[in-house]
Design a protein around this motif. Structure first.
Motif, PDB file in Angstrom:
ATOM      1  N   MET A  61       0.906  -1.282  -0.133  1.00 32.63           N
ATOM      2  CA  MET A  61       0.024  -0.147   0.021  1.00 32.63           C
ATOM      3  C   MET A  61       0.699   1.338  -0.071  1.00 32.63           C
ATOM      4  N   PHE A  62       1.995   1.123   0.543  1.00 31.28           N
ATOM      5  CA  PHE A  62       2.713   2.460   0.807  1.00 31.28           C
ATOM      6  C   PHE A  62       4.191   2.534  -0.054  1.00 31.28           C
ATOM      7  N   THR A  63       4.093   1.767  -0.983  1.00 31.75           N
ATOM      8  CA  THR A  63       5.411   1.795  -1.599  1.00 31.75           C
ATOM      9  C   THR A  63       5.094   2.242  -3.213  1.00 31.75           C
ATOM     10  N   HIS A  64       5.977   2.793  -3.835  1.00 32.93           N
ATOM     11  CA  HIS A  64       5.568   3.332  -5.286  1.00 32.93           C
ATOM     12  C   HIS A  64       5.670   1.829  -6.073  1.00 32.93           C
ATOM     13  N   GLU A  65       4.760   1.921  -7.090  1.00 34.48           N
ATOM     14  CA  GLU A  65       4.438   0.671  -7.749  1.00 34.48           C
ATOM     15  C   GLU A  65       5.674   0.211  -8.656  1.00 34.48           C
ATOM     16  N   SER A  66       6.391   0.960  -8.858  1.00 36.56           N
ATOM     17  CA  SER A  66       7.790   0.546  -9.469  1.00 36.56           C
ATOM     18  C   SER A  66       8.653  -0.538  -8.568  1.00 36.56           C
ATOM     19  N   GLU A  67       8.710  -0.003  -7.130  1.00 36.50           N
ATOM     20  CA  GLU A  67       9.411  -1.228  -6.270  1.00 36.50           C
ATOM     21  C   GLU A  67       8.758  -2.408  -6.122  1.00 36.50           C
ATOM     22  N   PHE A  68       7.226  -2.397  -6.132  1.00 38.77           N
ATOM     23  CA  PHE A  68       6.486  -3.474  -5.637  1.00 38.77           C
ATOM     24  C   PHE A  68       5.384  -3.958  -6.561  1.00 38.77           C
ATOM     25  N   LYS A  69       5.666  -4.610  -7.461  1.00 39.95           N
ATOM     26  CA  LYS A  69       4.320  -4.788  -8.531  1.00 39.95           C
ATOM     27  C   LYS A  69       3.255  -5.569  -7.770  1.00 39.95           C
ATOM     28  N   THR A  70       2.132  -5.580  -8.416  1.00 40.89           N
ATOM     29  CA  THR A  70       1.028  -6.457  -7.956  1.00 40.89           C
ATOM     30  C   THR A  70       1.131  -7.676  -7.906  1.00 40.89           C
ATOM     31  N   LYS A  71       1.870  -8.155  -9.399  1.00 36.40           N
ATOM     32  CA  LYS A  71       2.118  -9.595  -9.289  1.00 36.40           C
ATOM     33  C   LYS A  71       2.877 -10.165  -8.237  1.00 36.40           C
TER      34      LYS A  71
END
Length: 89
Positions: A61-71
């Protein structure tokens, strides 16, 4: 065999069956130390896995999307839920 002998043997078998049923349904009065320790460790593992699941949710929830992807999140989430489910059996 006489009828009285058959009846006596039948009563003995019924008595044996009833004692077996009571033994099977009776809950143990005290758990041995090993079983108690195993159950406590198992509960601790489940608690730790739930904490890891919460940390994973916070990280997602609190990291940028580039660091931790949904997959990656879904794969890790499913792995943790599977471990929890297996331990709760």
């Amino acid at each position: 065999m006489k009828t009285t002998e058959r009846v006596e043997q039948a009563f003995k078998r019924i008595k044996e069956l009833l004692t077996l049923v009571t033994d099977w349904t009776k809950q143990p009065k005290e758990e041995d130390a090993l079983t108690k320790e195993f159950r406590e460790k198992k509960l601790q593992l489940i608690e730790d896995l739930y904490k890891q699941l919460g940390e994973l949710n916070d990280r997602f929830m609190f990291t940028h999307e580039s660091e931790f992807k949904t997959k990656e999140y879904v794969v890790q989430y499913d792995a943790l839920k599977k471990k929890i489910h297996d331990l709760e059996k």
